[in-house]
Design a protein around this motif. Structure first.
Motif, PDB file in Angstrom:
ATOM      1  N   SER A  10       0.847  -1.195   0.000  1.00  9.40           N
ATOM      2  CA  SER A  10       0.000   0.000   0.000  1.00  9.40           C
ATOM      3  C   SER A  10       0.883   1.247   0.000  1.00  9.40           C
ATOM      4  O   SER A  10       2.080   1.171   0.316  1.00  9.40           O
ATOM      5  CB  SER A  10      -0.916   0.007   1.224  1.00  9.40           C
ATOM      6  N   PRO A  11       0.332   2.415  -0.346  1.00  7.98           N
ATOM      7  CA  PRO A  11       1.155   3.638  -0.329  1.00  7.98           C
ATOM      8  C   PRO A  11       1.767   3.857   1.054  1.00  7.98           C
ATOM      9  O   PRO A  11       1.090   3.640   2.070  1.00  7.98           O
ATOM     10  CB  PRO A  11       0.146   4.740  -0.670  1.00  7.98           C
ATOM     11  N   PRO A  12       3.023   4.282   1.124  1.00  3.14           N
ATOM     12  CA  PRO A  12       3.670   4.505   2.426  1.00  3.14           C
ATOM     13  C   PRO A  12       2.888   5.496   3.276  1.00  3.14           C
ATOM     14  O   PRO A  12       2.299   6.449   2.770  1.00  3.14           O
ATOM     15  CB  PRO A  12       5.050   5.076   2.040  1.00  3.14           C
ATOM     16  N   ASN A  43      -0.005  15.784  19.349  1.00  2.00           N
ATOM     17  CA  ASN A  43      -0.234  16.513  18.093  1.00  2.00           C
ATOM     18  C   ASN A  43       0.427  15.890  16.877  1.00  2.00           C
ATOM     19  O   ASN A  43       0.338  16.446  15.772  1.00  2.00           O
ATOM     20  CB  ASN A  43       0.174  17.987  18.203  1.00  2.00           C
ATOM     21  N   ASP A  44       1.116  14.745  17.033  1.00  2.05           N
ATOM     22  CA  ASP A  44       1.604  14.017  15.855  1.00  2.05           C
ATOM     23  C   ASP A  44       0.408  13.533  15.044  1.00  2.05           C
ATOM     24  O   ASP A  44      -0.629  13.160  15.602  1.00  2.05           O
ATOM     25  CB  ASP A  44       2.451  12.813  16.272  1.00  2.05           C
ATOM     26  N   VAL A  45       0.564  13.525  13.710  1.00  2.00           N
ATOM     27  CA  VAL A  45      -0.520  13.107  12.827  1.00  2.00           C
ATOM     28  C   VAL A  45      -0.027  12.028  11.869  1.00  2.00           C
ATOM     29  O   VAL A  45       0.996  12.199  11.198  1.00  2.00           O
ATOM     30  CB  VAL A  45      -1.069  14.297  12.004  1.00  2.00           C
ATOM     31  N   LEU A  46      -0.743  10.906  11.819  1.00  2.00           N
ATOM     32  CA  LEU A  46      -0.488   9.856  10.837  1.00  2.00           C
ATOM     33  C   LEU A  46      -1.620   9.876   9.827  1.00  2.00           C
ATOM     34  O   LEU A  46      -2.796   9.998  10.205  1.00  2.00           O
ATOM     35  CB  LEU A  46      -0.438   8.478  11.506  1.00  2.00           C
ATOM     36  N   THR A  47      -1.282   9.763   8.549  1.00  2.00           N
ATOM     37  CA  THR A  47      -2.306   9.720   7.513  1.00  2.00           C
ATOM     38  C   THR A  47      -2.035   8.535   6.602  1.00  2.00           C
ATOM     39  O   THR A  47      -0.931   8.381   6.078  1.00  2.00           O
ATOM     40  CB  THR A  47      -2.331  11.016   6.680  1.00  2.00           C
ATOM     41  N   VAL A  48      -3.055   7.689   6.440  1.00  2.00           N
ATOM     42  CA  VAL A  48      -2.967   6.518   5.579  1.00  2.00           C
ATOM     43  C   VAL A  48      -3.911   6.725   4.405  1.00  2.00           C
ATOM     44  O   VAL A  48      -5.048   7.189   4.587  1.00  2.00           O
ATOM     45  CB  VAL A  48      -3.375   5.234   6.336  1.00  2.00           C
ATOM     46  N   VAL A  49      -3.452   6.399   3.208  1.00  2.00           N
ATOM     47  CA  VAL A  49      -4.291   6.579   2.017  1.00  2.00           C
ATOM     48  C   VAL A  49      -4.289   5.310   1.178  1.00  2.00           C
ATOM     49  O   VAL A  49      -3.350   4.514   1.226  1.00  2.00           O
ATOM     50  CB  VAL A  49      -3.805   7.770   1.161  1.00  2.00           C
ATOM     51  N   SER A  50      -5.345   5.123   0.410  1.00  2.00           N
ATOM     52  CA  SER A  50      -5.384   4.041  -0.573  1.00  2.00           C
ATOM     53  C   SER A  50      -4.828   4.541  -1.895  1.00  2.00           C
ATOM     54  O   SER A  50      -4.545   5.736  -2.061  1.00  2.00           O
ATOM     55  CB  SER A  50      -6.825   3.533  -0.743  1.00  2.00           C
ATOM     56  N   VAL A  55      -7.392   8.015   5.889  1.00  2.00           N
ATOM     57  CA  VAL A  55      -7.526   7.810   7.334  1.00  2.00           C
ATOM     58  C   VAL A  55      -6.501   8.703   8.015  1.00  2.00           C
ATOM     59  O   VAL A  55      -5.311   8.587   7.754  1.00  2.00           O
ATOM     60  CB  VAL A  55      -7.272   6.343   7.746  1.00  2.00           C
ATOM     61  N   SER A  56      -6.976   9.605   8.877  1.00  2.00           N
ATOM     62  CA  SER A  56      -6.064  10.476   9.619  1.00  2.00           C
ATOM     63  C   SER A  56      -6.158  10.159  11.106  1.00  2.00           C
ATOM     64  O   SER A  56      -7.243   9.945  11.640  1.00  2.00           O
ATOM     65  CB  SER A  56      -6.406  11.947   9.382  1.00  2.00           C
ATOM     66  N   VAL A  57      -4.997  10.128  11.754  1.00  2.00           N
ATOM     67  CA  VAL A  57      -4.912   9.785  13.176  1.00  2.00           C
ATOM     68  C   VAL A  57      -4.112  10.873  13.873  1.00  2.00           C
ATOM     69  O   VAL A  57      -3.032  11.244  13.418  1.00  2.00           O
ATOM     70  CB  VAL A  57      -4.209   8.423  13.373  1.00  2.00           C
TER      71      VAL A  57
END
Length: 390
Positions: A110-112, A146-153, A214-216
């Motif tokens: 999947s995309p990094p 306040n760190d943000v992780l973002t996962v995308v398809s 998806v943002s975390v």
């Protein structure tokens, strides 16, 4: 320090399809949060089945204590095989974040993942492991507030291909976009919504692939208490107000009767704000120790509708929430979306005869139905919600 793991996500379905080929599963446990994004092979019904199986298997097994090796092995041996391509898989990203900030990430084809801290990309060390013939990239890191992780398809990386852009939106382009947005300290709902909006525009409103974001975000817990409606037993007024005021966090009152109860029990002056900031929204009021006082049923209903439109990435009415609005609805929505991770609802079960026939059963009251709807919408936003009926 114990953090709250805030999660927001949305999907644009491929143009011409009725079901998404991407699936997100969020599992909240007492000590951690598990997030799975699965992208099924192809699109439509088959992709939906593959993605659903993958996300549910992964979420359930990890919830029950299985390790990543057992989980991926089970997924590989469970998914049906495509007779045309002779392959059966769903790409996926699995994130497990403990409340202390310790995080584990597993990525398959999947995309990094995008990891941002203070508006800059975090360097994530990844190692490759082979499980059932599949190359899995694993990462371990410690996240801070306040760190943000973002996962995308794949749909995000390919946005605009064949339309506005020749080669689609590249990973680096998305990274640049997220740097700007996360650097503004926005909440995850805004980050996820903005990225989906950008993809929608690049696809010229006709997504060429299922597109999921998806943002975390790692946040400190932030409590909001909302009191609406008088208690069924008037003798409970004093107890309810005392418990409401003693609860940590912001205080919001929705409804004139509830505000009058607070005025009487707290012996504080209730002042109605006569400035009509929006002619379609009832005026607000103010009282010492209360962060916001609004009208009840109408304001709650309008706030819920705003949140609904905001949560729907495919809505024709693609409305952004005006966080600068001073009217009661805008102020209430801002508190619920921006300032809240934990929502406590204090709901009086007395039926207001102004809203409906008082002979109706209590569970048919407009107020209680609105509270139930607000509960569902706030859960969809990833908030921790508790209802206290009085």
């Amino acid at each position: 320090m114990e953090f709250f793991i805030e999660v927001a996500y949305g999907t644009l379905i491929k143009h011409g399809e009725e079901l998404p080929g991407d699936m997100v599963n969020v599992v909240r446990l007492e000590d951690c949060t598990i997030i799975v994004l699965a992208d099924g092979l192809g699109s439509g019904v088959k992709a939906n089945i593959l993605a659903t199986l993958t996300s549910k298997i992964a979420g359930t097994m990890l919830k029950e204590g299985a390790d990543i090796y057992e989980t991926i092995d089970t997924i590989a041996n469970t998914l049906p095989v495509c007779k045309v391509r002779n392959i059966a898989y769903s790409t996926f990203t699995i994130i497990k974040i403990y409340n202390n900030g310790q995080a584990y990430i597993a990525e398959y084809d999947s995309p990094p993942i995008f990891a941002m801290r203070n508006g800059e990309t975090m360097d994530i060390s990844k190692k490759e492991v082979i499980i059932n013939g599949k190359i899995i990239k694993e990462s371990n890191l410690i996240l801070q507030e306040n760190d943000v992780l973002t996962v995308v398809s794949d749909g995000v990386i390919h946005a605009g291909i064949g339309e506005i852009l020749n080669l689609g939106w590249q990973w680096k382009d998305v990274e640049t976009y997220l740097k700007k947005r996360t650097g503004n300290n926005l909440n995850v709902q805004v980050i996820a919504k903005d990225l989906l909006e950008a993809c929608w525009d690049l696809y010229c409103c006709k997504p060429g692939d299922d597109t999921t974001v998806v943002s975390v975000k790692i946040r400190q817990p932030s409590y909001v208490n909302v009191f609406t409606g008088p208690p069924k037993d008037k003798e409970m007024d004093s107890t309810v107000i005392r418990n409401f005021m003693n609860s940590p966090g912001k205080k919001v009152i929705c409804g004139g009767t509830a505000a009058n109860i607070a005025e009487r029990e707290l012996n504080r002056k209730l002042k109605v704000n006569l400035d009509f900031l929006n002619k379609n929204v009832p005026p607000t009021a103010s009282m010492e120790g209360i962060d916001l006082i609004t009208e009840g049923v109408l304001t709650l209903s309008m706030a819920i509708e705003k949140i609904k439109k905001y949560l729907n990435p495919s809505s024709d009415d693609r409305e952004f929430i005006d966080y600068n609005g001073k009217d009661g609805v805008s102020a209430l929505v801002k508190i619920l979306m921006e300032d809240c991770t934990h929502l406590n609802l204090w709901v009086g079960k007395a039926v207001n005869p102004a809203h409906q026939n008082p002979d109706f059963p209590a569970d048919l009251s407009i107020k209680l139905k609105l509270v139930g709807e607000l509960y569902n919408q706030m859960k969809s936003l990833g908030k921790n919600v508790n209802i206290n009926y009085v």
